[in-house]
Design an enzyme around this catalytic site. Sequence first.
Site, PDB file in Angstrom:
ATOM      1  N   GLU A  80       0.928  -1.228  -0.053  1.00  0.00           N
ATOM      2  CA  GLU A  80      -0.009  -0.050   0.035  1.00  0.00           C
ATOM      3  C   GLU A  80       0.934   1.097  -0.010  1.00  0.00           C
ATOM      4  O   GLU A  80       1.800   1.282   0.718  1.00  0.00           O
ATOM      5  CB  GLU A  80      -0.874   0.106   1.263  1.00  0.00           C
ATOM      6  CG  GLU A  80      -1.871  -1.181   1.391  1.00  0.00           C
ATOM      7  CD  GLU A  80      -2.845  -1.090   0.392  1.00  0.00           C
ATOM      8  OE1 GLU A  80      -3.149   0.005  -0.395  1.00  0.00           O
ATOM      9  OE2 GLU A  80      -3.701  -1.979  -0.004  1.00  0.00           O
ATOM     10  N   ARG A  90     -17.271  -0.611   6.954  1.00  0.00           N
ATOM     11  CA  ARG A  90     -18.634  -1.185   6.312  1.00  0.00           C
ATOM     12  C   ARG A  90     -19.022  -2.333   7.222  1.00  0.00           C
ATOM     13  O   ARG A  90     -20.539  -2.681   7.230  1.00  0.00           O
ATOM     14  CB  ARG A  90     -18.131  -1.722   5.036  1.00  0.00           C
ATOM     15  CG  ARG A  90     -19.152  -2.547   4.134  1.00  0.00           C
ATOM     16  CD  ARG A  90     -18.457  -2.541   2.915  1.00  0.00           C
ATOM     17  NE  ARG A  90     -17.733  -3.750   2.793  1.00  0.00           N
ATOM     18  CZ  ARG A  90     -17.898  -5.041   2.920  1.00  0.00           C
ATOM     19  NH1 ARG A  90     -19.105  -5.458   3.130  1.00  0.00           N
ATOM     20  NH2 ARG A  90     -17.061  -5.796   3.007  1.00  0.00           N
ATOM     21  N   CYS A 143      -7.527  -2.263   8.478  1.00  0.00           N
ATOM     22  CA  CYS A 143      -6.129  -2.531   7.922  1.00  0.00           C
ATOM     23  C   CYS A 143      -5.537  -1.035   7.608  1.00  0.00           C
ATOM     24  O   CYS A 143      -4.563  -0.620   8.069  1.00  0.00           O
ATOM     25  CB  CYS A 143      -6.071  -3.321   6.482  1.00  0.00           C
ATOM     26  SG  CYS A 143      -6.241  -5.083   6.718  1.00  0.00           S
ATOM     27  N   HIS A 165      -1.171  -5.694   1.565  1.00  0.00           N
ATOM     28  CA  HIS A 165      -2.434  -6.553   1.478  1.00  0.00           C
ATOM     29  C   HIS A 165      -1.950  -7.789   0.701  1.00  0.00           C
ATOM     30  O   HIS A 165      -1.364  -7.834  -0.405  1.00  0.00           O
ATOM     31  CB  HIS A 165      -3.478  -5.637   0.712  1.00  0.00           C
ATOM     32  CG  HIS A 165      -4.675  -5.138   1.953  1.00  0.00           C
ATOM     33  ND1 HIS A 165      -4.863  -3.674   1.926  1.00  0.00           N
ATOM     34  CD2 HIS A 165      -5.430  -5.834   2.764  1.00  0.00           C
ATOM     35  CE1 HIS A 165      -5.689  -3.437   2.783  1.00  0.00           C
ATOM     36  NE2 HIS A 165      -6.195  -4.712   3.234  1.00  0.00           N
TER      37      HIS A 165
HETATM   38  N1  PCA Z   1      -8.297  -7.357   6.312  1.00  0.00           N
HETATM   39  C1  PCA Z   1      -9.200  -6.080   6.655  1.00  0.00           C
HETATM   40  C2  PCA Z   1      -8.932  -6.037   8.234  1.00  0.00           C
HETATM   41  C3  PCA Z   1      -8.192  -7.477   8.527  1.00  0.00           C
HETATM   42  C4  PCA Z   1      -7.786  -7.899   7.451  1.00  0.00           C
HETATM   43  O1  PCA Z   1      -7.056  -8.910   7.209  1.00  0.00           O
HETATM   44  C5  PCA Z   1      -8.937  -4.689   5.985  1.00  0.00           C
HETATM   45  O2  PCA Z   1      -8.473  -4.871   4.883  1.00  0.00           O
HETATM   46  O3  PCA Z   1      -9.145  -3.880   6.490  1.00  0.00           O
END
Ligand code: PCA
Length: 212
Positions: A80, A90, A143, A165
Amino acid sequence: MKKILITGFEPFDGASINPALEAVNKLSQTKLDGGEIVVCEVPVTRFESIDKVVAAIEMHQPDYVITVGQAAGRAGITPERVAINVDDFRIADNGGNQPIDQPVAVDGPDAYFSTLPIKAITRTLQEQGIPCQVSNTAGTFVCNHLFYGVQHYLRDKNIGHGFVHIPLLPEQDTTGNQPTMSLDVIVEGLRLVAQATINHEQDVVITAGQIC
Ligand code: PCA
């Protein structure tokens, strides 16, 4: 010898696994060229997630921190670029919190950029045949919240940090309609994220821009 703290989120939204935690557990104590990995599990809960990672940073005193979470719908590993000062959930987190348009830190700036070499990371993974691209949004759930909160804590410290991610695991896709990545590839991809971070104190200048 550099120390890299890699953190993985627990399952959320009723799921029984989170690929981030599965992968991070496999990376515990992995040796890198010039470094070593330590890991920590993180709750999918507003503020507690930040507190847990800050405690791990204070305990391990790492040179770099890589926070990791799952992103359903993504086919590649995605470092990111930016964390924003917005919590707009959400769904409720694992603590039952569902803030709408609240700041992560009331005294914080609108955004922080990743301080990992996201372009070098992307190029390294692509060269090894692992799908990877820079992402320009970490969303507005836990996240992004953790990414922002850890950057805010590190703002006057000399410790690099960024959020990555990762896709779902094949067993999480019961419909056959979701992109997935095997655990072995995710683990190798995250190992390469850590190695590329050590290898590139300065990021490389290559485009990962998008028109929209
Ligand atoms: N993904 C979520 C929160 C925890 C995770 O593994 C997110 O993308 O916010």
